[in-house]
Design a protein around this motif. Structure first.
Motif, mmCIF file in Angstrom:
data_model
loop_
_atom_site.group_PDB
_atom_site.id
_atom_site.type_symbol
_atom_site.label_atom_id
_atom_site.label_comp_id
_atom_site.label_asym_id
_atom_site.label_seq_id
_atom_site.Cartn_x
_atom_site.Cartn_y
_atom_site.Cartn_z
ATOM 1 N N VAL A 226 -6.328 2.591 15.275
ATOM 2 C CA VAL A 226 -5.612 2.894 16.514
ATOM 3 C C VAL A 226 -5.047 1.605 17.099
ATOM 4 O O VAL A 226 -3.932 1.564 17.614
ATOM 5 C CB VAL A 226 -6.548 3.586 17.529
ATOM 6 C CG1 VAL A 226 -5.872 3.741 18.888
ATOM 7 C CG2 VAL A 226 -7.002 4.952 16.996
ATOM 8 N N GLY A 227 -5.828 0.547 17.029
ATOM 9 C CA GLY A 227 -5.375 -0.749 17.541
ATOM 10 C C GLY A 227 -6.093 -1.199 18.786
ATOM 11 O O GLY A 227 -5.905 -2.330 19.236
ATOM 12 N N PHE A 228 -6.901 -0.343 19.337
ATOM 13 C CA PHE A 228 -7.754 -0.757 20.450
ATOM 14 C C PHE A 228 -8.967 0.162 20.473
ATOM 15 O O PHE A 228 -8.949 1.259 19.916
ATOM 16 C CB PHE A 228 -7.011 -0.708 21.792
ATOM 17 C CG PHE A 228 -6.770 0.679 22.320
ATOM 18 C CD1 PHE A 228 -7.692 1.307 23.144
ATOM 19 C CD2 PHE A 228 -5.602 1.359 22.011
ATOM 20 C CE1 PHE A 228 -7.468 2.587 23.635
ATOM 21 C CE2 PHE A 228 -5.366 2.639 22.501
ATOM 22 C CZ PHE A 228 -6.307 3.246 23.316
ATOM 23 N N GLY A 244 -0.415 9.934 24.386
ATOM 24 C CA GLY A 244 0.106 9.027 23.370
ATOM 25 C C GLY A 244 -0.282 9.507 21.985
ATOM 26 O O GLY A 244 -0.993 10.494 21.820
ATOM 27 N N ARG A 245 0.191 8.803 20.970
ATOM 28 C CA ARG A 245 -0.056 9.198 19.586
ATOM 29 C C ARG A 245 -1.322 8.555 19.062
ATOM 30 O O ARG A 245 -1.551 7.362 19.238
ATOM 31 C CB ARG A 245 1.141 8.785 18.711
ATOM 32 C CG ARG A 245 1.077 9.289 17.273
ATOM 33 C CD ARG A 245 1.316 10.791 17.183
ATOM 34 N NE ARG A 245 2.621 11.133 17.706
ATOM 35 C CZ ARG A 245 3.743 11.123 16.977
ATOM 36 N NH1 ARG A 245 3.710 10.793 15.692
ATOM 37 N NH2 ARG A 245 4.882 11.468 17.510
ATOM 38 N N GLU A 277 -5.687 25.399 20.998
ATOM 39 C CA GLU A 277 -6.159 24.350 21.888
ATOM 40 C C GLU A 277 -5.593 23.058 21.307
ATOM 41 O O GLU A 277 -6.160 22.483 20.387
ATOM 42 C CB GLU A 277 -7.681 24.288 21.934
ATOM 43 C CG GLU A 277 -8.175 23.235 22.924
ATOM 44 C CD GLU A 277 -9.424 22.483 22.465
ATOM 45 O OE1 GLU A 277 -10.052 21.840 23.317
ATOM 46 O OE2 GLU A 277 -9.755 22.538 21.271
ATOM 47 N N ALA A 278 -4.446 22.661 21.805
ATOM 48 C CA ALA A 278 -3.745 21.522 21.211
ATOM 49 C C ALA A 278 -3.319 20.552 22.298
ATOM 50 O O ALA A 278 -2.899 20.946 23.378
ATOM 51 C CB ALA A 278 -2.525 21.992 20.428
ATOM 52 N N TRP A 279 -3.437 19.274 21.968
ATOM 53 C CA TRP A 279 -2.970 18.205 22.847
ATOM 54 C C TRP A 279 -1.906 17.426 22.095
ATOM 55 O O TRP A 279 -2.078 17.078 20.924
ATOM 56 C CB TRP A 279 -4.127 17.278 23.228
ATOM 57 C CG TRP A 279 -5.205 17.935 24.029
ATOM 58 C CD1 TRP A 279 -6.268 18.644 23.545
ATOM 59 C CD2 TRP A 279 -5.337 17.947 25.454
ATOM 60 N NE1 TRP A 279 -7.045 19.092 24.584
ATOM 61 C CE2 TRP A 279 -6.504 18.683 25.765
ATOM 62 C CE3 TRP A 279 -4.584 17.409 26.502
ATOM 63 C CZ2 TRP A 279 -6.932 18.885 27.070
ATOM 64 C CZ3 TRP A 279 -5.012 17.611 27.806
ATOM 65 C CH2 TRP A 279 -6.169 18.353 28.083
ATOM 66 N N ALA A 280 -0.814 17.150 22.766
ATOM 67 C CA ALA A 280 0.262 16.369 22.167
ATOM 68 C C ALA A 280 0.846 15.455 23.235
ATOM 69 O O ALA A 280 0.707 15.698 24.428
ATOM 70 C CB ALA A 280 1.341 17.287 21.593
#
Length: 544
Positions: A226-228, A244-245, A277-280
């Motif tokens: 992820v980077g963090f 965010g992605r 149940e989706a998060w985008a």
């Protein structure tokens, strides 16, 4: 007043487009056998209550065989009922009764991960690296000189690393609890298994599926960082959810799965449906889950997250309706569920929170589309904030100190003492304790009481079902000019007009020109065509 229902069940393929779905958290709804845990027989006993409430369908949280590390979302057998909830015979009896009462049944499907007690995972541990058994999950080597470090920086939604190392040195992915290993959905065997699971429950008559973690089954190739992380920045990766992605959520390949599922659903009669149940990160990406070739609905969590202000609600509603128009499917509205603090408490708790929750209910139920009601919200239940730590069972509590148990306390049916009729007469067992203040909030205490929250929901649901302007999905909303802090919109169909007005201004508001009130969350002052709408209240007005 009892809501009218089609009995037996109609064969309308579009029933889900404007339905009101009642979420049953199975462990906390009703306990028929007196062991302190809700069960399928308990649901069956209270089906007439749900019919009379006026809902169209029930969404049942997982009742499958499970060690219950995460309340049943850790499934060990997708084709059987956990003994704590009953048997497949109990399920068949319950769904038969539900259908005879005009109620449909939606079941929770958990495809992102299994339980670590699932035979597949037990076999994977025994088979070792490189085996076909391990290929069903996401096993990989670690980093560091001896593989002693996790493969990447991914974090569990429940806190801490998303990787656990096994005895032979490999690591496996679990985006939730270590007892919930993630499946590898690039494996054809996994895809075939779940297509068969869908058919198993469709053959038993279920009317739809709620897809848990619908955005999570595909992970980015190469499992990139992820980077963090919390350790390096103090920010949890879960904070990016819906903003965010992330390389483990909302990957494009996930849509291949739903394009394979849709023909299965469509091959059964009666409008079998699925809700994600989706998060985008954007509404546009969320809309990709919905359509004639994929899923029927996705939860609109922005409405749940809206702040108590006219501006916030207006923005969320406009965005949701615009996106619904693009995909040609109705939006969904939800105020509470088993993962979020109850909205009575989110809106301020106490009398203020309850007033606002009642007003929000009228706002939600006046909107076009499908509404989801979480068990107990029709009673005005608040979040239970003072549960003893030793009684909390949410696995996230042990890792982050955050707990979802407060919205999962068994609902009160009647009586003066806890657990308020949750189990058989005189039974005092309850897997979580109910507050001493809930006697006045029970179903029995509110039934037939004018102005009670239960009767408000019954009235609103009856009107929603029978009023031409609300019963027609095609009746979109028209925003009306209103004073600052007021929301006002109308819906028109069949020569009838219904207007919903919500007062979030902080002062009583004079409203006129909308016709006669048909339901209000608080008593209105005034007669004729002019009324005083109290602070934090809502009303529906009718003009024919």
């Amino acid at each position: 007043m009892t809501a009218s229902h089609p009995t037996p069940l109609t064969d309308d393929p579009d029933w889900w487009r404007s339905a009101v779905v009642y979420q049953v958290y199975v462990r906390s709804f009703a306990d028929a056998n007196g062991d302190g845990v809700g069960d399928l027989a308990g649901i069956r006993q209270h089906l007439p209550y749900l019919r009379d409430l006026g809902v169209d369908a029930l969404w049942l949280t997982p009742f499958y065989t499970s060690p219950m590390i995460d309340g049943g979302y850790d499934v060990a057998d997708y084709r059987d009922v956990d003994p704590s909830f009953g048997t497949l015979t109990d399920f068949d009896a319950m769904i038969g009764d539900a259908h005879s009462l005009g109620l449909r049944i939606i079941v929770d499907l958990v495809p992102n991960h299994t339980s670590s007690a699932h035979p597949w995972f037990v076999a994977a541990l025994a088979a070792g690296p490189g085996s076909p058994e391990r290929a069903r999950y996401l096993f990989t080597e670690g980093r560091g000189e001896h593989g002693e470090l996790p493969p990447n920086d991914w974090e569990s939604i429940f806190g801490g690393p998303a990787w656990t190392r096994v005895e032979d040195g490999q690591w496996y992915l679990h985006l939730f609890d270590p007892a919930q290993p993630d499946l590898d959905w690039r494996n054809p065997e996994v895809r075939a298994e779940f297509e068969d699971i869908l058919r198993f429950w469709l053959d038993r008559g279920v009317d739809g599926f709620r897809i848990d973690v619908a955005h999570g089954m595909i992970k980015a190739e190469g499992l990139p960082d992820v980077g963090f992380s919390t350790m390096t920045t103090g920010r949890r990766q879960v904070e990016l959810l819906g903003k965010g992605r992330l390389p483990y959520f909302d990957q494009d390949e996930v849509h291949e799965i739903y394009r394979a599922w849709r023909p299965i659903l469509d091959s059964y009669p009666g409008g079998r449906m699925a809700v994600a149940e989706a998060w985008a990160e954007t509404p546009q990406r969320l809309a990709r889950y919905i359509g004639p070739n994929e899923l029927h609905q996705a939860f609109n969590f922005d409405f749940l997250d809206a702040t108590w202000s006219a501006e916030s609600f207006r923005k969320v509603i406009d965005t949701a309706l615009a996106e619904a128009a693009i995909v040609g499917a109705p939006t969904t509205w939800v105020l509470s569920n088993h993962d979020k603090q109850r909205h009575v408490t989110r809106y301020g708790d106490g009398p203020d929170g309850l007033r606002r929750a009642r007003a929000a209910a009228l706002l939600m139920l006046a909107l076009p589309g499908c509404a989801y009601v979480y068990q107990g919200e029709e009673l005005g239940l608040p979040e239970v904030l003072d549960l003893p730590d030793e009684l909390r069972q949410d696995p996230a509590f042990r890792r982050t100190g955050e707990s979802r148990d407060g919205c999962r306390v068994p609902i009160p049916w009647g009586g003066d003492l806890p657990p308020y009729g949750f189990g058989p007469q005189a039974c005092e067992l309850s897997w979580l304790p109910a507050p001493a203040t809930w006697a006045a909030l029970s179903v029995a205490a509110q039934t037939g009481v004018p102005g009670s929250t239960l009767e408000l929901y019954r009235d609103a649901l009856r009107i929603r079902r029978t009023h031409p302007a609300l019963a027609s999905e095609g009746a979109g909303i028209s925003w009306l000019e209103a004073e600052p802090g007021l929301l006002a919109f109308s819906r028109t169909a069949g020569g009838s007009e219904l207007t919903c007005v919500v007062n979030i201004s902080g002062v009583p508001a004079h409203v006129a020109g909308y016709g006669e009130p048909v339901v209000a969350s608080e008593p209105l002052a005034g007669t004729g065509d002019g009324h005083l709408l109290p602070v934090d209240s809502a009303a529906w007005f009718e003009r024919r």
